[in-house]
Design a protein around this motif. Sequence first.
Motif, PDB file in Angstrom:
ATOM      1  N   TYR A 103       8.047  26.326 -31.261  1.00  0.00           N
ATOM      2  CA  TYR A 103       7.922  27.695 -30.755  1.00  0.00           C
ATOM      3  C   TYR A 103       7.001  27.785 -29.542  1.00  0.00           C
ATOM      4  CZ  TYR A 103      10.605  29.700 -34.621  1.00  0.00           C
ATOM      5  OH  TYR A 103      11.616  30.046 -35.487  1.00  0.00           O
ATOM      6  N   GLY A 104       6.645  26.646 -28.984  1.00  0.00           N
ATOM      7  CA  GLY A 104       5.852  26.640 -27.744  1.00  0.00           C
ATOM      8  C   GLY A 104       4.530  27.364 -27.908  1.00  0.00           C
ATOM      9  N   ASN A 105       4.348  28.414 -27.101  1.00  0.00           N
ATOM     10  CA  ASN A 105       3.073  29.125 -27.090  1.00  0.00           C
ATOM     11  C   ASN A 105       3.083  30.380 -27.978  1.00  0.00           C
ATOM     12  OD1 ASN A 105       0.458  29.021 -26.081  1.00  0.00           O
ATOM     13  ND2 ASN A 105       0.906  30.676 -24.620  1.00  0.00           N
ATOM     14  N   ALA A 106       4.209  30.618 -28.651  1.00  0.00           N
ATOM     15  CA  ALA A 106       4.285  31.805 -29.532  1.00  0.00           C
ATOM     16  C   ALA A 106       3.299  31.646 -30.691  1.00  0.00           C
ATOM     17  CB  ALA A 106       5.698  31.956 -30.067  1.00  0.00           C
ATOM     18  N   VAL A 107       2.901  32.758 -31.287  1.00  0.00           N
ATOM     19  CA  VAL A 107       1.950  32.707 -32.403  1.00  0.00           C
ATOM     20  C   VAL A 107       2.708  32.582 -33.725  1.00  0.00           C
ATOM     21  CG1 VAL A 107       0.285  34.091 -33.729  1.00  0.00           C
ATOM     22  CG2 VAL A 107       0.097  33.960 -31.237  1.00  0.00           C
ATOM     23  N   ILE A 108       2.272  31.616 -34.537  1.00  0.00           N
ATOM     24  CA  ILE A 108       2.797  31.479 -35.900  1.00  0.00           C
ATOM     25  C   ILE A 108       1.701  32.006 -36.815  1.00  0.00           C
ATOM     26  CG2 ILE A 108       3.418  29.816 -37.713  1.00  0.00           C
ATOM     27  CD1 ILE A 108       4.627  28.025 -35.580  1.00  0.00           C
ATOM     28  N   MET A 109       1.984  33.070 -37.540  1.00  0.00           N
ATOM     29  CA  MET A 109       0.934  33.592 -38.433  1.00  0.00           C
ATOM     30  C   MET A 109       1.521  34.090 -39.741  1.00  0.00           C
ATOM     31  SD  MET A 109      -0.536  37.030 -36.621  1.00  0.00           S
ATOM     32  CE  MET A 109       0.125  38.625 -37.049  1.00  0.00           C
ATOM     33  N   PRO A 110       0.648  34.400 -40.721  1.00  0.00           N
ATOM     34  CA  PRO A 110       1.186  34.846 -42.007  1.00  0.00           C
ATOM     35  C   PRO A 110       2.018  36.112 -41.832  1.00  0.00           C
ATOM     36  CG  PRO A 110      -1.190  34.449 -42.151  1.00  0.00           C
ATOM     37  CD  PRO A 110      -0.824  34.354 -40.705  1.00  0.00           C
ATOM     38  N   GLY A 111       3.103  36.219 -42.563  1.00  0.00           N
ATOM     39  CA  GLY A 111       3.900  37.441 -42.536  1.00  0.00           C
ATOM     40  C   GLY A 111       3.034  38.604 -42.962  1.00  0.00           C
ATOM     41  N   LEU A 112       3.344  39.799 -42.451  1.00  0.00           N
ATOM     42  CA  LEU A 112       2.533  40.975 -42.775  1.00  0.00           C
ATOM     43  C   LEU A 112       2.914  41.528 -44.151  1.00  0.00           C
ATOM     44  CD1 LEU A 112       2.383  40.643 -39.621  1.00  0.00           C
ATOM     45  CD2 LEU A 112       1.913  43.067 -39.522  1.00  0.00           C
ATOM     46  N   VAL A 113       1.910  42.095 -44.803  1.00  0.00           N
ATOM     47  CA  VAL A 113       2.106  42.645 -46.154  1.00  0.00           C
ATOM     48  C   VAL A 113       1.760  44.126 -46.080  1.00  0.00           C
ATOM     49  CG1 VAL A 113       1.266  42.535 -48.539  1.00  0.00           C
ATOM     50  CG2 VAL A 113       1.477  40.416 -47.194  1.00  0.00           C
ATOM     51  N   ASP A 114       2.723  44.971 -46.343  1.00  0.00           N
ATOM     52  CA  ASP A 114       2.484  46.418 -46.249  1.00  0.00           C
ATOM     53  C   ASP A 114       2.430  47.004 -47.651  1.00  0.00           C
ATOM     54  OD1 ASP A 114       2.347  49.087 -45.634  1.00  0.00           O
ATOM     55  OD2 ASP A 114       3.931  49.024 -44.113  1.00  0.00           O
ATOM     56  N   VAL A 115       1.236  47.439 -48.052  1.00  0.00           N
ATOM     57  CA  VAL A 115       1.050  47.921 -49.429  1.00  0.00           C
ATOM     58  C   VAL A 115       1.387  49.399 -49.590  1.00  0.00           C
ATOM     59  CG1 VAL A 115      -0.706  46.213 -50.062  1.00  0.00           C
ATOM     60  CG2 VAL A 115      -1.426  48.380 -49.029  1.00  0.00           C
ATOM     61  N   HIS A 116       1.874  50.034 -48.529  1.00  0.00           N
ATOM     62  CA  HIS A 116       2.114  51.482 -48.622  1.00  0.00           C
ATOM     63  C   HIS A 116       3.396  51.867 -47.880  1.00  0.00           C
ATOM     64  CE1 HIS A 116       0.067  55.708 -48.661  1.00  0.00           C
ATOM     65  NE2 HIS A 116       1.387  55.808 -48.783  1.00  0.00           N
ATOM     66  N   VAL A 117       4.516  51.750 -48.589  1.00  0.00           N
ATOM     67  CA  VAL A 117       5.817  52.052 -47.995  1.00  0.00           C
ATOM     68  C   VAL A 117       6.608  52.911 -48.971  1.00  0.00           C
ATOM     69  CG1 VAL A 117       7.925  51.054 -47.040  1.00  0.00           C
ATOM     70  CG2 VAL A 117       5.798  49.789 -46.881  1.00  0.00           C
ATOM     71  N   HIS A 118       7.232  53.962 -48.459  1.00  0.00           N
ATOM     72  CA  HIS A 118       8.104  54.786 -49.309  1.00  0.00           C
ATOM     73  C   HIS A 118       9.552  54.415 -48.970  1.00  0.00           C
ATOM     74  CE1 HIS A 118       4.810  57.647 -50.450  1.00  0.00           C
ATOM     75  NE2 HIS A 118       4.320  57.272 -49.282  1.00  0.00           N
ATOM     76  N   LEU A 119      10.180  53.631 -49.859  1.00  0.00           N
ATOM     77  CA  LEU A 119      11.561  53.212 -49.581  1.00  0.00           C
ATOM     78  C   LEU A 119      12.575  54.203 -50.176  1.00  0.00           C
ATOM     79  CD1 LEU A 119      11.141  49.339 -49.958  1.00  0.00           C
ATOM     80  CD2 LEU A 119      11.471  50.645 -47.849  1.00  0.00           C
ATOM     81  N   ASN A 120      12.098  55.029 -51.094  1.00  0.00           N
ATOM     82  CA  ASN A 120      12.861  56.212 -51.549  1.00  0.00           C
ATOM     83  C   ASN A 120      14.165  55.921 -52.290  1.00  0.00           C
ATOM     84  OD1 ASN A 120      10.797  57.411 -50.119  1.00  0.00           O
ATOM     85  ND2 ASN A 120      12.033  57.910 -48.349  1.00  0.00           N
ATOM     86  N   GLU A 121      14.347  54.687 -52.748  1.00  0.00           N
ATOM     87  CA  GLU A 121      15.555  54.333 -53.491  1.00  0.00           C
ATOM     88  C   GLU A 121      15.158  53.935 -54.918  1.00  0.00           C
ATOM     89  OE1 GLU A 121      18.150  51.682 -51.379  1.00  0.00           O
ATOM     90  OE2 GLU A 121      19.594  51.635 -53.027  1.00  0.00           O
TER      91      GLU A 121
END
Length: 504
Positions: free
Chosen positions: A90-108
Amino acid sequence: MNSSLLLGVAIGIAIGCASIFLPYFSDRNQGLNEGCSLLPHRHFWLYSKRVLTPGGIMPAAVEINGGHIVSIVHQNKTPKQTKRAHVIDYGNAVIMPGLVDVHVHLNEPGRVEWEGFVTGTKAAAAGGFTTLIDMPLNSVPTTTSKEAFDMKVDAAKGRLFVDVGFWGGLVPENALNNTAIDELLQAGALGLKSFMCPSGINDFGQTNASHIKEALRILAKYQRPLLVHAEIPQPSEDEKTDMDISERRMYSTYLRTRPPSWEEEAIKILIAVSKDTHFDGSKDGAHIHIVHLSDSSVSLDLIKEAKESGARISVETCPHYLVFSAEEISDGDTRFKCAPPIRDVLNRERLWKALKDGHIDMLSSDHSPSSPELKLLEAGDFLRAWGGISSLQFGLPVTWSYGQQHGLQLEQLSELWSQRPAKLAGQHKKGTIVTGNDADIVVWDPENEIQIGENYTIYHKHPITPYTGKHLFGSVITTFVRGNMVYENGSHASTACGVPILAV
Ligand SMILES: NC(=O)NC(NC(N)=O)C(=O)[O-]
Ligand SMILES: [Zn+2]
Ligand SMILES: [Zn+2]
């Protein structure tokens, strides 16, 4: 040793050896679930000059096998591509931990015309989020019983492009019923969530201090958190009931209806009840997490003091409180309506300072969209429009772009978006790039300029968002969930192989 025992031992050794070497013999496709990944490998290396690990940002090769990170090698050169080893540079791109979102309303299930598992998790993957924790309200039924919880998990199966866990709901109907709460937690709820003011959803009533105390007693036993929408309506002197539409369109009117004192009062009560949560000899006590803090004045001071005196309290804020300010919200523009409200510039700048100084523990989106009609955009009626901002997909470029202006480092951003939220949700194999963890990874270009608008695909169910038109830095290239390449440059994997995360 008799001969059959000898034979058994020999077979045992043979199987042992085969399983040790198996990953090397089966470099391609073994165990690969067709369609889950855009990459036809389960054993591969990711390389870049900027890999974000707990030890800092460094050039490194991250080896992934069977969905896990199996090694991280600090090296300045791309590993050699061989028959056995597939390497993505990936060259100079940043590899980092995936984001974790603890507050999402998926409504299903139930309100899929607002959002849904497929659209919400596709947006998440495109935004670099690898884990979401879904809120218990806005779905029908709300997730307040074991039955409703099971329905939610069933509805999610086969429809998730990233992993999704679920908070259970704490409401007056179940708060004093220990068996009901036990069942909900045993069904797999990662913790509970409650409101101290009306939630806007009829079957999700507000809880008081007694409800919360009783729930904390059980949560302490399971060592799972209580998340609280911390606002309590306060009597006001100039309460007017007969406002005309021109007044209801004014943002200042809405702002006046939910002053910081609502947050202050709720936080005072939460701190008081958190004081003694070492129930039944539990040594660690219960954990209270304050969601979407907006008031950076007295409310924040109260939280700081409580933490200093050892209270088990954490707090999140959301990108919209860090990016927008009351001064710039036009009358009638209900895309900005959320609760608690977006306050003035000074408040915003104090939030940034608190974030940088470590007084705010994490970020979350509070992605809470509705159908466009409920935002009453034409009438622009701030008092009657749905409260909730749609933003899930933009979290990374938004907080990075504005964070840079406020001196926030990439390492800090990753702690706020990955490491700490994963911990709150009890996900110890997620949130950091370390050997043994799930290979939940985002690869992105922090220097690339984007604009939220026509040439930017939004995967939310509805594109209505106050971020439209924003020029930002940072574009997501690839997202991996447990080693599956679920998103790359505008394409998603063909099969939804995210899993429901259940507490055990
Ligand atoms: N029912 C909701 O989704 N409410 C949400 N709405 C906001 N924040 O405006 C929330 O989290 O309170
Ligand atoms: Zn809320
Ligand atoms: Zn919310």
